[in-house]
Motif scaffolding. Sequence first.
Motif, PDB file in Angstrom:
ATOM      1  N   LYS A 139       0.816  -1.210   0.000  1.00 24.85           N
ATOM      2  CA  LYS A 139       0.000   0.000   0.000  1.00 24.85           C
ATOM      3  C   LYS A 139       0.852   1.263   0.000  1.00 24.85           C
ATOM      4  CE  LYS A 139      -4.044   1.995   2.271  1.00 24.85           C
ATOM      5  NZ  LYS A 139      -5.064   1.805   3.314  1.00 24.85           N
ATOM      6  N   SER A 140       1.899   1.282   0.842  1.00 25.73           N
ATOM      7  CA  SER A 140       2.678   2.513   0.995  1.00 25.73           C
ATOM      8  C   SER A 140       3.826   2.633   0.001  1.00 25.73           C
ATOM      9  CB  SER A 140       3.231   2.621   2.416  1.00 25.73           C
ATOM     10  OG  SER A 140       4.086   1.530   2.699  1.00 25.73           O
ATOM     11  N   GLU A 141       4.493   1.507  -0.289  1.00 26.58           N
ATOM     12  CA  GLU A 141       5.658   1.564  -1.177  1.00 26.58           C
ATOM     13  C   GLU A 141       5.284   1.285  -2.630  1.00 26.58           C
ATOM     14  OE1 GLU A 141       8.698   2.471  -0.251  1.00 26.58           O
ATOM     15  OE2 GLU A 141       8.036   2.754   1.825  1.00 26.58           O
ATOM     16  N   ARG A 142       4.542   0.208  -2.844  1.00 28.53           N
ATOM     17  CA  ARG A 142       4.140  -0.137  -4.205  1.00 28.53           C
ATOM     18  C   ARG A 142       2.949   0.688  -4.670  1.00 28.53           C
ATOM     19  NH1 ARG A 142       4.832  -5.160  -6.111  1.00 28.53           N
ATOM     20  NH2 ARG A 142       3.881  -4.263  -7.969  1.00 28.53           N
ATOM     21  N   ARG A 143       2.198   1.240  -3.738  1.00 31.05           N
ATOM     22  CA  ARG A 143       1.044   2.090  -4.027  1.00 31.05           C
ATOM     23  C   ARG A 143       0.013   1.393  -4.916  1.00 31.05           C
ATOM     24  NH1 ARG A 143       3.977   7.989  -5.114  1.00 31.05           N
ATOM     25  NH2 ARG A 143       4.834   8.238  -3.025  1.00 31.05           N
ATOM     26  N   LEU A 144      -0.293   0.154  -4.578  1.00 32.94           N
ATOM     27  CA  LEU A 144      -1.290  -0.583  -5.336  1.00 32.94           C
ATOM     28  C   LEU A 144      -2.679  -0.003  -5.098  1.00 32.94           C
ATOM     29  CD1 LEU A 144      -0.277  -4.344  -4.933  1.00 32.94           C
ATOM     30  CD2 LEU A 144       0.405  -2.719  -6.687  1.00 32.94           C
ATOM     31  N   ALA A 145      -3.509  -0.076  -6.119  1.00 32.61           N
ATOM     32  CA  ALA A 145      -4.906   0.334  -5.972  1.00 32.61           C
ATOM     33  C   ALA A 145      -5.592  -0.592  -4.980  1.00 32.61           C
ATOM     34  CB  ALA A 145      -5.609   0.291  -7.322  1.00 32.61           C
ATOM     35  N   ASP A 146      -6.650  -0.095  -4.356  1.00 31.16           N
ATOM     36  CA  ASP A 146      -7.326  -0.874  -3.310  1.00 31.16           C
ATOM     37  C   ASP A 146      -7.810  -2.222  -3.816  1.00 31.16           C
ATOM     38  OD1 ASP A 146      -6.876   1.102  -1.483  1.00 31.16           O
ATOM     39  OD2 ASP A 146      -8.864   2.017  -1.648  1.00 31.16           O
ATOM     40  N   HIS A 147      -8.416  -2.249  -5.028  1.00 28.81           N
ATOM     41  CA  HIS A 147      -8.942  -3.518  -5.531  1.00 28.81           C
ATOM     42  C   HIS A 147      -7.825  -4.501  -5.849  1.00 28.81           C
ATOM     43  CE1 HIS A 147      -8.121  -1.384  -9.311  1.00 28.81           C
ATOM     44  NE2 HIS A 147      -8.010  -2.576  -9.860  1.00 28.81           N
ATOM     45  N   THR A 148      -6.645  -3.991  -6.287  1.00 31.82           N
ATOM     46  CA  THR A 148      -5.496  -4.860  -6.548  1.00 31.82           C
ATOM     47  C   THR A 148      -4.941  -5.401  -5.240  1.00 31.82           C
ATOM     48  OG1 THR A 148      -4.957  -3.507  -8.488  1.00 31.82           O
ATOM     49  CG2 THR A 148      -3.248  -5.004  -7.683  1.00 31.82           C
ATOM     50  N   LEU A 149      -4.928  -4.560  -4.235  1.00 32.79           N
ATOM     51  CA  LEU A 149      -4.450  -4.976  -2.913  1.00 32.79           C
ATOM     52  C   LEU A 149      -5.323  -6.105  -2.365  1.00 32.79           C
ATOM     53  CD1 LEU A 149      -2.328  -4.224  -0.748  1.00 32.79           C
ATOM     54  CD2 LEU A 149      -4.004  -2.648   0.207  1.00 32.79           C
ATOM     55  N   VAL A 150      -6.619  -5.961  -2.491  1.00 27.24           N
ATOM     56  CA  VAL A 150      -7.538  -7.008  -2.031  1.00 27.24           C
ATOM     57  C   VAL A 150      -7.293  -8.307  -2.793  1.00 27.24           C
ATOM     58  CG1 VAL A 150      -9.966  -7.716  -1.978  1.00 27.24           C
ATOM     59  CG2 VAL A 150      -9.321  -5.425  -1.231  1.00 27.24           C
ATOM     60  N   ALA A 151      -7.064  -8.203  -4.113  1.00 29.35           N
ATOM     61  CA  ALA A 151      -6.817  -9.395  -4.927  1.00 29.35           C
ATOM     62  C   ALA A 151      -5.532 -10.097  -4.509  1.00 29.35           C
ATOM     63  CB  ALA A 151      -6.746  -9.008  -6.401  1.00 29.35           C
ATOM     64  N   TYR A 152      -4.458  -9.331  -4.263  1.00 26.58           N
ATOM     65  CA  TYR A 152      -3.186  -9.910  -3.828  1.00 26.58           C
ATOM     66  C   TYR A 152      -3.350 -10.629  -2.489  1.00 26.58           C
ATOM     67  CZ  TYR A 152       0.186  -8.111  -7.272  1.00 26.58           C
ATOM     68  OH  TYR A 152       0.925  -7.890  -8.410  1.00 26.58           O
ATOM     69  N   GLU A 153      -4.034  -9.986  -1.567  1.00 22.18           N
ATOM     70  CA  GLU A 153      -4.246 -10.610  -0.258  1.00 22.18           C
ATOM     71  C   GLU A 153      -5.035 -11.909  -0.389  1.00 22.18           C
ATOM     72  OE1 GLU A 153      -5.871  -6.888   1.589  1.00 22.18           O
ATOM     73  OE2 GLU A 153      -4.665  -7.576   3.274  1.00 22.18           O
ATOM     74  N   HIS A 154      -6.053 -11.893  -1.228  1.00 23.53           N
ATOM     75  CA  HIS A 154      -6.869 -13.096  -1.438  1.00 23.53           C
ATOM     76  C   HIS A 154      -6.024 -14.221  -2.033  1.00 23.53           C
ATOM     77  CE1 HIS A 154     -10.223 -15.658  -2.591  1.00 23.53           C
ATOM     78  NE2 HIS A 154      -9.720 -15.692  -3.819  1.00 23.53           N
ATOM     79  N   ASP A 155      -5.178 -13.886  -3.006  1.00 24.30           N
ATOM     80  CA  ASP A 155      -4.340 -14.900  -3.650  1.00 24.30           C
ATOM     81  C   ASP A 155      -3.401 -15.570  -2.648  1.00 24.30           C
ATOM     82  OD1 ASP A 155      -5.473 -14.403  -6.127  1.00 24.30           O
ATOM     83  OD2 ASP A 155      -3.928 -12.948  -6.703  1.00 24.30           O
ATOM     84  N   VAL A 156      -2.766 -14.757  -1.821  1.00 24.83           N
ATOM     85  CA  VAL A 156      -1.832 -15.321  -0.844  1.00 24.83           C
ATOM     86  C   VAL A 156      -2.577 -16.120   0.212  1.00 24.83           C
ATOM     87  CG1 VAL A 156      -0.194 -14.724   1.002  1.00 24.83           C
ATOM     88  CG2 VAL A 156       0.012 -13.659  -1.245  1.00 24.83           C
ATOM     89  N   ALA A 157      -3.749 -15.663   0.603  1.00 22.68           N
ATOM     90  CA  ALA A 157      -4.550 -16.398   1.589  1.00 22.68           C
ATOM     91  C   ALA A 157      -4.937 -17.774   1.048  1.00 22.68           C
ATOM     92  CB  ALA A 157      -5.794 -15.602   1.968  1.00 22.68           C
ATOM     93  N   THR A 158      -5.343 -17.849  -0.223  1.00 16.55           N
ATOM     94  CA  THR A 158      -5.718 -19.144  -0.794  1.00 16.55           C
ATOM     95  C   THR A 158      -4.497 -20.035  -0.974  1.00 16.55           C
ATOM     96  OG1 THR A 158      -5.625 -18.195  -3.028  1.00 16.55           O
ATOM     97  CG2 THR A 158      -7.765 -18.265  -1.951  1.00 16.55           C
ATOM     98  N   PHE A 159      -3.354 -19.450  -1.301  1.00 19.24           N
ATOM     99  CA  PHE A 159      -2.108 -20.225  -1.391  1.00 19.24           C
ATOM    100  C   PHE A 159      -1.761 -20.835  -0.036  1.00 19.24           C
ATOM    101  CE2 PHE A 159       2.509 -20.112  -0.555  1.00 19.24           C
ATOM    102  CZ  PHE A 159       2.944 -21.056  -1.467  1.00 19.24           C
ATOM    103  N   LEU A 160      -1.828 -20.029   1.010  1.00 20.88           N
ATOM    104  CA  LEU A 160      -1.523 -20.529   2.350  1.00 20.88           C
ATOM    105  C   LEU A 160      -2.565 -21.565   2.799  1.00 20.88           C
ATOM    106  CD1 LEU A 160      -0.403 -17.198   4.061  1.00 20.88           C
ATOM    107  CD2 LEU A 160       1.061 -19.070   3.261  1.00 20.88           C
TER     108      LEU A 160
END
Length: 313
Positions: free
Chosen positions: A17-38
């Motif tokens: 969010k702070s360094e890569r400055r991803l858009a909110d919807h992209t941030l949610v998608a990344y979090e979801h992807d890692v959660a499903t991987f884990l």
Amino acid sequence: MPGSLAAAREAWRDWLKSERRLADHTLVAYEHDVATFLGFMTSYLGAPPTLDALARLKPAEFRAWLADRARNGLARPSTARAVSSVRSFFHFLDREKLAHNASIGTLQTPRLPHAVPKALSEADMDEVLEAESEREREPWIDKRDAAVLLLLYGAGLRIGEALGLTKAMVEDLLGAGRDTLAVTGKGRKTRIVPLLPQALEALAAYRDACPHLAALAGSHAFFLGARGGPLDPAIVQKRVREIRRQLGLPDSVTPHVLRHSFATHLLGAGGDLRTIQELLGHASLSTTQRYTDVDAARLTSVYRAAHPRAKAR
């Protein structure tokens, strides 16, 4: 420094969010992807993974995750994004010296078909912009929708960029008599886009007709919903669906297609790629070059329809 996997995920999210400055919807998608991987790794390993367990993962275990996604019928674009998300997470863990896993380098992104943006013809685009509402609504709402659609097609804005305009930004634009707008897009990069006289007129017409704007502070969103709150993108998407149904257009027509049409029509009229890249706010010219495929397809169609030898049987 985070010492647990949960803390590491939170730190990674803050970094995105702070360094890569991803858009909110992209941030949610990344979090979801890692959660499903884990989640998969929890089932595969028989216990929730720790940072040490992630560091010990072998290529076979990453391949098992990809195979599981394929068995579940997940689309290749979705898996390609998930691979990018997981790589980002492991890169962060390595960067922060929380876990190092060389096997992540063997993870291959699925090959994707070359996507060519779908654009409307100029005639269809005219009909979209002139389409009347099929149901009775407040006149100011029709003026609002007309202004938004003109920004998407007339200036090539993303829907989030158009709805991100504030009252002060538009008042300053109209008050100064300017015809260019500073737009902050992906990566918080600002670009200057010219506005058509019709777009300026549409913005002024909506401003003057909207019953809620006058009482709001300059920092408030310019485009408002029926009750006076910031306009939800879903409302614009719904309006485009209504127009699509009314005109008999394909289901692929979305608000983003108006932006594609903007670029394709500019290219067809002789606009150069570098200029179009700047207008669209693309970080890479390769992204803009997709529109050459669209224009080449249109030219081929015209050629086959018009050339005497092409029509000969």
